[in-house]
Design a protein around this motif. Structure first.
Motif, PDB file in Angstrom:
ATOM      1  N   LYS A 245     -65.165  22.669 -28.335  1.00 51.80           N
ATOM      2  CA  LYS A 245     -64.620  21.577 -27.480  1.00 51.80           C
ATOM      3  C   LYS A 245     -63.598  20.867 -28.192  1.00 51.80           C
ATOM      4  O   LYS A 245     -63.546  20.510 -29.345  1.00 51.80           O
ATOM      5  CB  LYS A 245     -65.777  20.480 -27.197  1.00 51.80           C
TER       6      LYS A 245
ATOM      7  N   LEU B  28     -61.392  34.682 -20.798  1.00 52.84           N
ATOM      8  CA  LEU B  28     -61.741  33.386 -19.922  1.00 52.84           C
ATOM      9  C   LEU B  28     -63.196  33.627 -19.242  1.00 52.84           C
ATOM     10  O   LEU B  28     -63.816  32.498 -19.066  1.00 52.84           O
ATOM     11  CB  LEU B  28     -60.710  33.709 -18.728  1.00 52.84           C
TER      12      LEU B  28
ATOM     13  N   ALA C 220     -66.027  30.763 -19.577  1.00 54.08           N
ATOM     14  CA  ALA C 220     -66.901  30.280 -18.331  1.00 54.08           C
ATOM     15  C   ALA C 220     -68.315  30.493 -18.670  1.00 54.08           C
ATOM     16  O   ALA C 220     -69.175  29.720 -18.304  1.00 54.08           O
ATOM     17  CB  ALA C 220     -66.648  31.232 -17.296  1.00 54.08           C
TER      18      ALA C 220
ATOM     19  N   GLY D 206     -69.325  27.325 -20.181  1.00 50.40           N
ATOM     20  CA  GLY D 206     -69.042  26.465 -19.323  1.00 50.40           C
ATOM     21  C   GLY D 206     -67.966  25.346 -19.925  1.00 50.40           C
ATOM     22  O   GLY D 206     -67.978  24.075 -19.854  1.00 50.40           O
ATOM     23  N   LEU D 207     -66.902  26.064 -20.600  1.00 49.43           N
ATOM     24  CA  LEU D 207     -65.768  25.175 -21.087  1.00 49.43           C
ATOM     25  C   LEU D 207     -64.610  25.409 -20.377  1.00 49.43           C
ATOM     26  O   LEU D 207     -64.236  26.479 -20.257  1.00 49.43           O
ATOM     27  CB  LEU D 207     -65.640  25.915 -22.697  1.00 49.43           C
ATOM     28  N   PRO D 208     -64.054  24.433 -19.627  1.00 54.11           N
ATOM     29  CA  PRO D 208     -62.700  24.756 -19.206  1.00 54.11           C
ATOM     30  C   PRO D 208     -61.705  24.807 -19.950  1.00 54.11           C
ATOM     31  O   PRO D 208     -61.608  24.568 -21.252  1.00 54.11           O
ATOM     32  CB  PRO D 208     -62.407  23.222 -18.313  1.00 54.11           C
ATOM     33  N   THR D 209     -60.794  25.440 -19.563  1.00 52.56           N
ATOM     34  CA  THR D 209     -59.560  26.113 -20.351  1.00 52.56           C
ATOM     35  C   THR D 209     -58.338  25.316 -20.214  1.00 52.56           C
ATOM     36  O   THR D 209     -57.188  25.763 -20.076  1.00 52.56           O
ATOM     37  CB  THR D 209     -59.401  27.626 -20.079  1.00 52.56           C
ATOM     38  N   THR D 210     -58.638  23.945 -19.497  1.00 50.33           N
ATOM     39  CA  THR D 210     -57.370  23.172 -18.961  1.00 50.33           C
ATOM     40  C   THR D 210     -57.151  22.086 -20.130  1.00 50.33           C
ATOM     41  O   THR D 210     -56.386  21.073 -19.856  1.00 50.33           O
ATOM     42  CB  THR D 210     -57.711  22.528 -17.694  1.00 50.33           C
TER      43      THR D 210
ATOM     44  N   ASP E  17     -63.473  17.795 -23.636  1.00 48.59           N
ATOM     45  CA  ASP E  17     -64.546  18.791 -23.062  1.00 48.59           C
ATOM     46  C   ASP E  17     -64.297  20.149 -22.680  1.00 48.59           C
ATOM     47  O   ASP E  17     -65.122  20.922 -22.358  1.00 48.59           O
ATOM     48  CB  ASP E  17     -65.215  17.880 -22.087  1.00 48.59           C
ATOM     49  N   GLY E  18     -63.013  20.443 -22.885  1.00 44.77           N
ATOM     50  CA  GLY E  18     -62.685  21.850 -22.783  1.00 44.77           C
ATOM     51  C   GLY E  18     -61.849  22.568 -24.072  1.00 44.77           C
ATOM     52  O   GLY E  18     -61.855  21.897 -25.157  1.00 44.77           O
TER      53      GLY E  18
ATOM     54  N   SER F  76     -66.485  29.145 -10.970  1.00 42.81           N
ATOM     55  CA  SER F  76     -65.623  28.721 -10.140  1.00 42.81           C
ATOM     56  C   SER F  76     -64.363  29.712 -10.339  1.00 42.81           C
ATOM     57  O   SER F  76     -63.685  29.854  -9.063  1.00 42.81           O
ATOM     58  CB  SER F  76     -65.134  27.392  -9.966  1.00 42.81           C
ATOM     59  N   ASP F  77     -64.113  30.371 -11.178  1.00 38.28           N
ATOM     60  CA  ASP F  77     -62.908  31.185 -11.320  1.00 38.28           C
ATOM     61  C   ASP F  77     -63.132  32.357 -12.112  1.00 38.28           C
ATOM     62  O   ASP F  77     -62.889  32.824 -13.232  1.00 38.28           O
ATOM     63  CB  ASP F  77     -61.870  30.369 -12.182  1.00 38.28           C
TER      64      ASP F  77
END
Length: 328
Positions: free
Chosen positions: A125, A141, A145, A148-152, A156-157, A306-307
């Motif tokens: 994170k 990616l 996922a 649960g870590l966004p790549t944006t 928190d990502g 989601s992706d």
């Protein structure tokens, strides 16, 4: 008499044509190196000649996508990672896995210990991570996922740094971790003077998110041609003979690779080390795709939140038709 001589000459020409080796073009995923030693060994040791094949081995590079080369008719067979192949298939390219020389994944993230990363679930994170693209990003990616870590970006990502095919982002401390292969870039980090004691590595295999790499792929239309199917059978048989020879003779295999490196960019020490590591990934494979390994790869790619890398289970993405005949 003259007519008879002409007829004999014509027959000789026809016989020569009948005995001519069958051409087949292989597109590699990357540049000439020990990652592909089995194919160069098969060529050097005459294993392709024994199968009456004239194989052209085309090196890859940063601007070459094997799936696109196949789609454009530039090769009969390509070496590709399964995530990229399945993603291409879902987008409409009828690509099929016909053999799987690599049993295990060599992909990992290599981190500087000083970055404080010890547990991917908690310590990634807010970090910047180096990632290869051009189809190589899919395993990463999928892993993020799973965590649960966004790549944006954000606290928190993770922030994704589009990594070139080098280790500079780690050396220059632009990223806490970078993508490396056990057989290539990790060695480059060590060669740059960083001690293993100053590094932390996370192998995709150990994290339960490994996907299949360096399989052999062709198009459905190629498989549908009986003459081409026969060539593929002979090609896979000879190639696996090359891979097993390379496993057992890593130093000789590395030298064969060097002999085929027209760029002169590779060194003997690096190629020997690469071949020794690659042998750990091909061991246990006779060339036939293990259905459990395939399913693990699909499950990993589907579990993308989601992706996801692929949105549904593929149909017809692999076949044992070639290896069943090649390995009998």
């Amino acid at each position: 008499m003259t007519r008879l001589m002409i007829s004999s000459a014509a027959l000789a020409l026809l016989a020569g044509a009948a005995n001519a080796a069958d051409p087949l073009t292989l597109q590699l995923k990357w540049v000439t190196q020990a990652q592909f030693a089995g194919y160069y060994v098969a060529e050097d040791k005459g294993f392709y000649d024994e199968e009456n094949l004239d194989v052209t081995i085309q090196p890859g590079g940063p601007d070459i996508a094997p799936t696109q080369v196949l789609a454009g008719g530039g090769a009969d067979v390509a070496v590709e990672w399964m995530p990229a192949a399945l993603a291409a298939r879902e987008k409409g390219l009828p690509i099929v896995n016909i053999a799987q020389p690599f049993k295990s994944s060599g992909m990992m993230l290599t981190c500087l210990k000083e970055s404080g990363v010890t547990d991917p679930a908690t310590d990634f994170k807010g970090k910047t991570l180096g990632v290869w693209f051009f189809g190589n990003e899919y395993p990463f990616l999928s892993w993020m996922a799973h965590l649960g870590l966004p790549t944006t970006g954000g606290p928190d990502g993770v922030t994704v740094l589009k990594q070139g095919f080098n280790v500079d982002p780690l050396l220059q401390k632009q990223a806490s971790c970078i993508s490396t292969m056990t057989y290539n870039e990790y060695g480059q980090v060590l060669d740059a003077g960083i001690s293993p004691d100053d590094l932390v590595t996370f192998k995709y295999e150990d994290q339960g998110v490994a996907t299949l790499e360096d399989g052999l792929y062709t198009l459905e239309s190629t498989l549908a041609d009986p003459a081409m199917e026969d060539r593929l059978v002979r090609f896979v048989r000879a190639s696996m003979k090359g891979w097993k020879y390379a496993e057992e003779n890593p130093e000789e295999a590395a030298q064969i690779v060097l002999d085929n490196d027209e760029t002169g960019a590779q060194t003997e020490a690096h190629q020997v080390r690469m071949m020794q590591e690659v042998a750990k990934l091909t061991v246990g494979s006779n060339g036939a795709l293990d259905e459990a390994d395939y399913q693990r790869t699909v499950d990993t790619l589907l579990a993308g939140g989601s992706d996801p890398v692929i949105s549904k289970a593929p149909d017809g993405a692999w076949t044992h038709a070639i290896t069943d005949k090649a390995l009998q």
